[in-house]
Design a protein around this motif. Structure first.
Motif, mmCIF file in Angstrom:
data_model
loop_
_atom_site.group_PDB
_atom_site.id
_atom_site.type_symbol
_atom_site.label_atom_id
_atom_site.label_comp_id
_atom_site.label_asym_id
_atom_site.label_seq_id
_atom_site.Cartn_x
_atom_site.Cartn_y
_atom_site.Cartn_z
ATOM 1 N N VAL A 11 -16.166 21.948 -3.876
ATOM 2 C CA VAL A 11 -16.213 23.184 -3.406
ATOM 3 C C VAL A 11 -17.621 23.550 -2.707
ATOM 4 O O VAL A 11 -18.575 23.919 -3.627
ATOM 5 N N GLY A 12 -17.655 23.762 -1.554
ATOM 6 C CA GLY A 12 -18.906 24.391 -0.936
ATOM 7 C C GLY A 12 -19.681 23.085 -0.359
ATOM 8 O O GLY A 12 -20.059 22.118 -0.926
ATOM 9 N N ALA A 16 -25.944 20.856 -2.034
ATOM 10 C CA ALA A 16 -25.349 20.147 -3.155
ATOM 11 C C ALA A 16 -24.197 19.550 -3.222
ATOM 12 O O ALA A 16 -23.871 18.469 -3.343
ATOM 13 N N GLY A 17 -23.211 20.291 -2.435
ATOM 14 C CA GLY A 17 -21.765 19.987 -2.247
ATOM 15 C C GLY A 17 -21.599 18.704 -1.191
ATOM 16 O O GLY A 17 -20.952 17.695 -1.327
ATOM 17 N N GLY A 18 -22.755 18.959 -0.271
ATOM 18 C CA GLY A 18 -22.714 17.957 0.864
ATOM 19 C C GLY A 18 -23.339 16.655 0.275
ATOM 20 O O GLY A 18 -22.604 15.373 0.787
ATOM 21 N N THR A 19 -24.188 16.779 -0.447
ATOM 22 C CA THR A 19 -24.869 15.425 -1.095
ATOM 23 C C THR A 19 -23.831 14.716 -2.046
ATOM 24 O O THR A 19 -23.542 13.446 -1.984
ATOM 25 N N LEU A 34 -14.834 21.520 0.754
ATOM 26 C CA LEU A 34 -14.289 22.569 1.106
ATOM 27 C C LEU A 34 -15.378 23.640 1.599
ATOM 28 O O LEU A 34 -16.320 23.713 0.873
ATOM 29 N N GLU A 35 -15.044 24.280 2.597
ATOM 30 C CA GLU A 35 -16.261 25.078 3.263
ATOM 31 C C GLU A 35 -15.851 26.395 3.674
ATOM 32 O O GLU A 35 -14.853 26.505 4.527
ATOM 33 N N GLU A 36 -16.090 27.592 2.916
ATOM 34 C CA GLU A 36 -15.461 28.687 3.543
ATOM 35 C C GLU A 36 -15.915 29.385 4.819
ATOM 36 O O GLU A 36 -14.969 30.010 5.503
ATOM 37 N N HIS A 37 -16.861 28.952 5.340
ATOM 38 C CA HIS A 37 -17.493 29.288 6.535
ATOM 39 C C HIS A 37 -17.014 28.434 7.730
ATOM 40 O O HIS A 37 -16.845 27.271 7.576
ATOM 41 N N PRO A 38 -16.834 28.947 8.814
ATOM 42 C CA PRO A 38 -16.406 28.257 10.052
ATOM 43 C C PRO A 38 -17.453 26.958 10.457
ATOM 44 O O PRO A 38 -16.890 25.996 10.782
ATOM 45 N N THR A 39 -18.649 27.334 10.173
ATOM 46 C CA THR A 39 -19.777 26.249 10.412
ATOM 47 C C THR A 39 -20.671 25.948 9.159
ATOM 48 O O THR A 39 -21.024 26.731 8.673
ATOM 49 N N VAL A 40 -20.796 24.555 9.066
ATOM 50 C CA VAL A 40 -21.609 24.319 7.769
ATOM 51 C C VAL A 40 -23.089 24.452 7.928
ATOM 52 O O VAL A 40 -23.483 24.479 9.461
ATOM 53 N N GLY A 41 -23.835 25.221 7.335
ATOM 54 C CA GLY A 41 -25.131 25.573 7.518
ATOM 55 C C GLY A 41 -25.448 26.812 8.177
ATOM 56 O O GLY A 41 -26.514 27.261 8.380
#
Ligand SMILES: Cc1cc2nc3c(=O)[nH]c(=O)nc-3n(C[C@H](O)[C@H](O)[C@H](O)COP(=O)(O)OP(=O)(O)OC[C@H]3O[C@@H](n4cnc5c(N)ncnc54)[C@H](O)[C@@H]3O)c2cc1C
Length: 381
Positions: A11-12, A16-19, A34-41
């Motif tokens: 989650v996120g 941290a989550g990406g790695t 899972l990422e709540e925003h439409p765009t990562v970063g």
């Protein structure tokens, strides 16, 4: 159609989550990120400073993830005095709008499934409940990693008290300022009540003409909002700068008793792995992501897992020491801090350094002044 069943759900999709997703997917298990925003970063809620020594052995930083290479810092004390620290190759000002998505892209290349605009809203046994573009769905996991940042909910779903008291948070205000003239390779760090009570102010250069300019304050040291100090500083020192973006956020300074369970780990800001002194959390996010993923894979294969002991060794021991130093720092007056500043100046000014050891520095500072020794000794040991 995406499967509803995964070995690992993360989650996120921050550092941290990406790695974690990248490391786990590279080992061949099925991963949903899972990422709540439409765009990562996006949005960026960070000054983007990253020191090379903190992530060596964990991640190779690619040139196109970086806005600026750093080679030193200008440190300004409460009286306006300043000294330079020359530290070639100390680190980078990252470009998180590029860096965060680049990590998730690598994770996807290894087979991880990324779902943006997808907010985790609860857990029910081994299912995570999400709102995916507004539609409620469930995905099944064998193992879950909570990397949902400072406002984390995952820990609470598993019964971990991640709440932060006023003592345990730094409140930050930051803007991206353009049309200024700065040294693009030098961070500026400013200490003192006037700029940032209980914290510090920073300039992290993005180029010769733009920077992340911000500060963190402790709400136990001032009732004024962080924005008040930022606006005053920008008006005074950068009256012709153009503010491109503003953000406000919190940095945790808390040590959790537990950050894992039978089928879950917390990592990054969600586990409060931010450095309590500097507020830096990218490196510990990356480190904890790698450690969590390796250990989750071990668990999934029925092998012995060493998550807590590795985290203790690689991250928590230092955090615990810095947490104690922060307690002293929060009690210092400008006069006392100025004594410390002068010791720092004696140690660093005019020298080229290749390492900063906090324990060594704290020892030097305490031994340099009987007054500081008294304040520090009682609180530190
Ligand atoms: C003003 C400011 C300046 C900072 N400057 C620095 C710095 O210079 N250097 C440094 O090292 N650190 C800095 N930090 C700290 C750093 O930003 C964090 O420590 C770091 O981003 C932590 O990474 P993370 O992956 O744990 O969390 P985050 O980067 O916060 O990522 C968490 C992700 O989870 C997503 N998410 C949250 N809840 C959910 C949910 N329910 N479902 C799905 N997705 C969810 C979020 O959208 C986000 O993308 C700063 C912090 C602030 C506030």
């Amino acid at each position: 159609m995406t499967s509803r069943n995964f070995d690992l759900i993360v989650v996120g999709a921050g550092p941290a989550g990406g790695t974690a997703a990248l490391t786990a997917a590279a080992q061949g298990i099925s991963v949903l990120l899972l990422e709540e925003h439409p765009t990562v970063g996006v949005p960026v809620s960070c000054a983007e400073g990253l020191s090379r020594s903190t992530i060596k052995d964990y991640l190779d930083i690619k040139q196109d993830w970086v806005s600026q290479e750093l080679s030193g810092a200008l440190v300004r004390g409460p009286t306006g005095d300043a000294f330079n620290i020359k530290y070639p190759g100390v680190g980078w000002v990252m470009n998180r709008m590029v860096f965060d998505p680049a990590i998730t892209k690598l994770a996807r290349a290894h087979g991880a499934v990324l779902k943006t605009s997808t907010k985790a809203i609860g857990v029910d046994n081994n299912e995570i409940i999400v709102s995916e573009s507004g539609i409620q769905k469930r995905y099944t996991f064998k193992f879950l990693i909570g990397a949902d940042g400072v406002a984390s909910h995952v820990g609470r779903w598993f019964g971990i008290d991640t709440r932060l008291s006023l003592q345990e948070i730094e409140v930050c205000a930051q803007c991206v300022l353009e049309d200024i003239t700065i040294d693009p390779h030098c961070t500026v760090l400013i200490f003192g009540e006037e700029y940032a009570p209980g914290g510090y102010a920073w300039i992290f250069p993005k180029s010769r003409n733009s920077a992340n300019i911000g500060l963190g304050i402790s709400p136990v040291r001032t009732k004024k909002p962080a924005k008040y100090f930022l606006d005053r500083w920008v008006r005074k020192e950068f009256p012709h700068g153009t503010i491109k973006a503003q953000m406000y956020g919190g940095v945790p300074a808390k040590i959790l008793k537990h950050f894992s369970g039978n089928n879950f780990f917390l990592i990054g800001d969600a586990a409060r792995f931010t450095d309590p002194l500097s507020g830096a959390g990218i490196a510990n996010g990356i480190k904890s992501g790698v450690i969590a993923a390796r250990n989750a894979v071990l668990r999934l294969k029925g092998k012995k897992c060493h998550f807590e002991s590795e985290i203790k060794h690689e991250i928590l021991n230092e955090i615990k020491f810095h947490y104690r130093v922060r307690r002293v720092y929060l009690k210092l007056t400008d006069r006392e801090f100025n004594d410390i500043f002068q010791v720092g100046r004696k140690i660093y000014e005019g020298k080229t350094i290749h390492d900063i050891n906090t324990r060594h520095l704290v020892k030097e500072i305490l031994l340099s002044s009987p007054r500081l020794l008294k304040v520090g000794f009682n609180l530190l040991f």
